[in-house]
Design a protein around this motif. Structure first.
Motif, PDB file in Angstrom:
ATOM      1  N   ILE A 106      40.406  45.803  44.704  1.00  0.00           N
ATOM      2  CA  ILE A 106      40.797  45.418  46.063  1.00  0.00           C
ATOM      3  C   ILE A 106      39.890  46.095  47.082  1.00  0.00           C
ATOM      4  CG2 ILE A 106      42.609  45.651  47.809  1.00  0.00           C
ATOM      5  CD1 ILE A 106      44.635  45.371  45.497  1.00  0.00           C
ATOM      6  N   LYS A 107      39.630  47.376  46.850  1.00  0.00           N
ATOM      7  CA  LYS A 107      38.789  48.142  47.758  1.00  0.00           C
ATOM      8  C   LYS A 107      37.386  47.532  47.834  1.00  0.00           C
ATOM      9  CE  LYS A 107      36.502  52.387  47.364  1.00  0.00           C
ATOM     10  NZ  LYS A 107      36.403  53.785  46.953  1.00  0.00           N
ATOM     11  N   GLU A 108      36.824  47.219  46.664  1.00  0.00           N
ATOM     12  CA  GLU A 108      35.474  46.643  46.612  1.00  0.00           C
ATOM     13  C   GLU A 108      35.410  45.328  47.384  1.00  0.00           C
ATOM     14  OE1 GLU A 108      32.398  47.589  44.498  1.00  0.00           O
ATOM     15  OE2 GLU A 108      33.401  49.321  45.395  1.00  0.00           O
ATOM     16  N   VAL A 109      36.382  44.454  47.083  1.00  0.00           N
ATOM     17  CA  VAL A 109      36.409  43.143  47.725  1.00  0.00           C
ATOM     18  C   VAL A 109      36.532  43.293  49.238  1.00  0.00           C
ATOM     19  CG1 VAL A 109      37.739  41.026  47.995  1.00  0.00           C
ATOM     20  CG2 VAL A 109      37.300  41.942  45.710  1.00  0.00           C
ATOM     21  N   GLN A 116      35.869  45.864  51.062  1.00  0.00           N
ATOM     22  CA  GLN A 116      34.716  46.538  51.635  1.00  0.00           C
ATOM     23  C   GLN A 116      33.590  45.535  51.896  1.00  0.00           C
ATOM     24  OE1 GLN A 116      33.974  49.963  49.285  1.00  0.00           O
ATOM     25  NE2 GLN A 116      33.350  51.191  51.036  1.00  0.00           N
ATOM     26  N   ARG A 117      33.432  44.602  50.941  1.00  0.00           N
ATOM     27  CA  ARG A 117      32.369  43.615  51.080  1.00  0.00           C
ATOM     28  C   ARG A 117      32.683  42.666  52.242  1.00  0.00           C
ATOM     29  NH1 ARG A 117      32.091  41.365  45.719  1.00  0.00           N
ATOM     30  NH2 ARG A 117      32.302  43.480  44.945  1.00  0.00           N
ATOM     31  N   ARG A 118      33.970  42.282  52.374  1.00  0.00           N
ATOM     32  CA  ARG A 118      34.334  41.332  53.412  1.00  0.00           C
ATOM     33  C   ARG A 118      34.301  41.952  54.802  1.00  0.00           C
ATOM     34  NH1 ARG A 118      39.190  37.733  51.508  1.00  0.00           N
ATOM     35  NH2 ARG A 118      38.196  36.713  49.752  1.00  0.00           N
ATOM     36  N   LEU A 119      34.911  43.149  54.861  1.00  0.00           N
ATOM     37  CA  LEU A 119      35.088  43.727  56.187  1.00  0.00           C
ATOM     38  C   LEU A 119      33.960  44.708  56.542  1.00  0.00           C
ATOM     39  CD1 LEU A 119      38.871  44.481  55.779  1.00  0.00           C
ATOM     40  CD2 LEU A 119      37.869  42.521  56.920  1.00  0.00           C
ATOM     41  N   GLY A 120      33.201  45.033  55.527  1.00  0.00           N
ATOM     42  CA  GLY A 120      32.091  45.970  55.744  1.00  0.00           C
ATOM     43  C   GLY A 120      32.575  47.300  56.194  1.00  0.00           C
ATOM     44  N   MET A 151      42.026  38.869  56.587  1.00  0.00           N
ATOM     45  CA  MET A 151      43.269  39.639  56.486  1.00  0.00           C
ATOM     46  C   MET A 151      43.127  40.946  57.249  1.00  0.00           C
ATOM     47  SD  MET A 151      45.058  41.227  53.153  1.00  0.00           S
ATOM     48  CE  MET A 151      44.576  42.912  53.386  1.00  0.00           C
ATOM     49  N   LYS A 152      44.144  41.194  58.041  1.00  0.00           N
ATOM     50  CA  LYS A 152      44.092  42.423  58.806  1.00  0.00           C
ATOM     51  C   LYS A 152      45.323  43.238  58.455  1.00  0.00           C
ATOM     52  CE  LYS A 152      42.721  43.723  63.407  1.00  0.00           C
ATOM     53  NZ  LYS A 152      42.880  43.428  64.802  1.00  0.00           N
ATOM     54  N   PHE A 153      45.095  44.341  57.779  1.00  0.00           N
ATOM     55  CA  PHE A 153      46.331  45.074  57.494  1.00  0.00           C
ATOM     56  C   PHE A 153      46.417  46.306  58.373  1.00  0.00           C
ATOM     57  CE2 PHE A 153      43.531  47.207  54.775  1.00  0.00           C
ATOM     58  CZ  PHE A 153      44.114  48.163  53.963  1.00  0.00           C
ATOM     59  N   THR A 154      47.365  46.185  59.268  1.00  0.00           N
ATOM     60  CA  THR A 154      47.482  47.147  60.347  1.00  0.00           C
ATOM     61  C   THR A 154      48.520  48.206  60.018  1.00  0.00           C
ATOM     62  OG1 THR A 154      49.125  45.724  61.259  1.00  0.00           O
ATOM     63  CG2 THR A 154      46.898  45.454  62.101  1.00  0.00           C
ATOM     64  N   ARG A 155      48.720  49.081  60.973  1.00  0.00           N
ATOM     65  CA  ARG A 155      49.717  50.116  60.807  1.00  0.00           C
ATOM     66  C   ARG A 155      51.094  49.516  60.560  1.00  0.00           C
ATOM     67  NH1 ARG A 155      50.177  53.453  65.888  1.00  0.00           N
ATOM     68  NH2 ARG A 155      48.330  52.279  66.440  1.00  0.00           N
ATOM     69  N   ARG A 156      51.377  48.445  61.338  1.00  0.00           N
ATOM     70  CA  ARG A 156      52.715  47.882  61.235  1.00  0.00           C
ATOM     71  C   ARG A 156      52.942  47.282  59.848  1.00  0.00           C
ATOM     72  NH1 ARG A 156      53.824  43.699  65.487  1.00  0.00           N
ATOM     73  NH2 ARG A 156      53.368  45.427  66.891  1.00  0.00           N
ATOM     74  N   SER A 157      51.934  46.578  59.325  1.00  0.00           N
ATOM     75  CA  SER A 157      52.137  45.967  58.013  1.00  0.00           C
ATOM     76  C   SER A 157      52.277  47.046  56.938  1.00  0.00           C
ATOM     77  CB  SER A 157      50.994  45.011  57.678  1.00  0.00           C
ATOM     78  OG  SER A 157      49.779  45.708  57.659  1.00  0.00           O
TER      79      SER A 157
END
Lengths: 234, 278
Positions: free
Chosen positions: A225-228, A230-234, B1-7
């Motif tokens: 999950i971290k790898e994926v 990291q690649r998407r969100l940089g 996907m944005k996982f924020t503090r609230r989520s």
């Protein structure tokens, strides 16, 4: 040698047979550890970041204490929670002793310092690096806490995993406050302790292999999950 | 996907709720603090489903040494105590922690030892004489050392053998402070003599070089008793459900369920409830 191969055999048979008792034990292990990790994360990450960025008297002392608390002896935490939750203790009326919530409480106490202390280190390192930028942007310290937690989120996954590993592997505290009750508070580690005490070492080791596999799987999943991400969100 | 503090918070609270939910789902249960022997031998696994099918009551067993099990009852953390140390049980009742003690079943203790038998006691029916020989030979002896029922029985037997442990115990006498199973595991590892209850021994699998060396002495008798924790001391005790269990286990049906539990054709416990005065 015989015992070891018997252990692998026992482990395979249990997994292949989807033994319902085993599935229940595994599910409870995962549930209890996840809940404890969730609590430790919600409390520990902000606490760690606050200590990393805060400038207040006694901060150095607090860092030393946080680091030392990573080594809290589980059996002492177990005893403490036991005395608190016992019917004769201050929280007795809640009737929580020998229930899963008691185990979650004990584990949360054990792993919150781990999450907090490691998060403190991660955030502090990031702070040394980005200090100038954050200062020049005029971000107030409160905002800086969240910004840095967000920026270091991939490193913090490892921090949370360290907490999860400790929770899943712990036996001293949960056997004391949970009571190792069949079908209610029996988790992987207490089941292993029980089979060992029955002298069924291959079965105990078989359960151990399953536990190790589970922790491995959890870590692999988190890593992926971290790898994926990291690649998407940089 | 944005996982924020609230989520994150939502996920956390969801996990906690999930974990807490099953505890509240079923209400009809009692907590029984009992000994490792009754649990490790598999007796509860055999009789509790029968009881549950009849009454719908879930019995949650916390297996501890007798000393600790009594303490759990004294603190009010169990509804029923089911142990094997008559002297300590009678004190428990006398101190007002239970209104009544009932004798449920018995089995016996056996002296376990290495096949090489360094103290030359194998085959004897005299436990006191055998312990004396072990002390004289300074052969390794593993003691529970945990204030359990078996530990109390062992200490009584040393007194009967006129061995003053305080004075005579050397490195050969090893106090482990462990349950029956771990003590047997350790004894198997160091080829020591050890006093065990027959039920745990019969169901114990890691015997290595150990075998029964002394059995059949009347002084090895091992009685189990059951007591309701006094609701007058602890108001939350589930008096009715607990009494239902006590009444059942001392009923002909419960007593038969105990007698029916066998390993390899051998009974592990022998029911012997007698109504007071009969």
């Amino acid at each position: 040698m015989y015992d070891l191969s018997a252990a692998f055999g026992a482990a395979l048979r249990m997994v292949a047979g989807f033994d319902p008792a085993l599935m229940g034990i595994v599910a409870l292990s995962v549930k209890v550890s996840l809940a404890a990790v969730a609590i430790a994360t919600v409390l520990g990450l902000p606490l760690g970041a606050a200590v990393a960025l805060g400038r207040f008297p006694g901060r150095r002392g607090m860092i030393v204490v946080l680091n030392a608390l990573m080594g809290l002896p589980p059996v002492v935490v177990g005893l403490l929670v036991y005395l608190l939750l016992s019917r004769s203790g201050p929280l007795g009326p809640l009737g929580l002793l020998f229930t899963p919530p008691a185990m979650i409480i004990a584990q949360a106490i054990l792993i919150t310092p781990i999450v907090a202390a490691l998060a403190r280190q991660v955030v502090e390192d990031a702070w040394t690096e980005y200090q100038e930028q954050l200062r020049s942007l005029g971000a107030p310290p409160r905002r800086a806490v969240w910004t840095l937690l967000w920026d270091t989120r991939f490193s913090l996954v490892t921090v949370v995993l360290a907490g999860f590993g400790r929770a899943a592997a712990e036996v001293g505290a949960v056997i004391m406050v949970g009571g190792n009750i069949d079908g209610v508070t029996r988790v992987m580690t207490t089941a292993i302790a029980l089979e060992t005490s029955k002298g069924d070492l291959p079965l105990a080791l078989g359960l151990g292999l399953i536990l190790i596999t589970l922790v491995l799987a959890a870590n692999a999943a988190a890593y992926t999950i971290k790898e994926v991400a990291q690649r998407r969100l940089g | 996907m944005k996982f924020t503090r609230r989520s994150l918070l939502v996920a956390a609270s969801l996990a906690v709720t999930l974990a807490l939910s099953p505890a509240q789902a079923q209400d009809k249960f009692i907590v029984v603090s009992s000994t490792t022997s009754t649990q490790d031998s598999g007796l509860f696994g055999h009789i509790l489903p029968i009881f549950k099918a009849k009454t719908g009551i879930d019995v949650r067993v916390v297996a501890q040494g007798t000393g600790q099990a009594l303490d759990t009852g004294r603190r009010g953390d169990a509804d029923v105590v089911f142990v094997h140390d008559k002297v300590a049980e009678e004190k428990f009742v006398a101190d007002g922690f239970s209104p009544e003690r009932r004798e449920v079943m018995y089995n016996d203790f056996v002296l376990i030892g290495p096949k090489s038998d360094p103290a030359k006691v194998a085959g004897s029916k005299d436990i006191a004489g055998s312990l004396k020989k072990i002390a004289e030979a300074k052969a390794p002896f593993a003691s529970r050392g945990d204030k359990s029922g078996t530990h109390a029985a062992e200490l009584r037997l040393w007194r009967v053998a006129a061995i003053d442990l305080e004075k005579d115990k050397g490195t050969w006498y090893r106090e482990l402070g462990q349950g029956m199973g771990p003590t047997l595991n350790t004894a198997a590892g160091m080829n020591a003599y050890v006093l065990a209850d027959r039920a745990t021994w019969l169901s114990f699998k890691n015997r290595a070089d150990l075998t029964i060396v002394v059995e059949g002495d009347q002084r090895l008798f091992n009685q189990y008793g059951i007591m309701l924790v006094n609701p007058a001391k602890h108001a939350h005790v589930k008096k009715d459900l607990g009494q239902t269990f006590i009444d059942w286990i001392t009923s002909p049906e419960g007593q038969k369920a105990i007698a029916d539990y066998k390993i390899g054709g051998e009974s592990l416990f022998f029911p012997n409830f007698r109504k007071a005065g009969t």
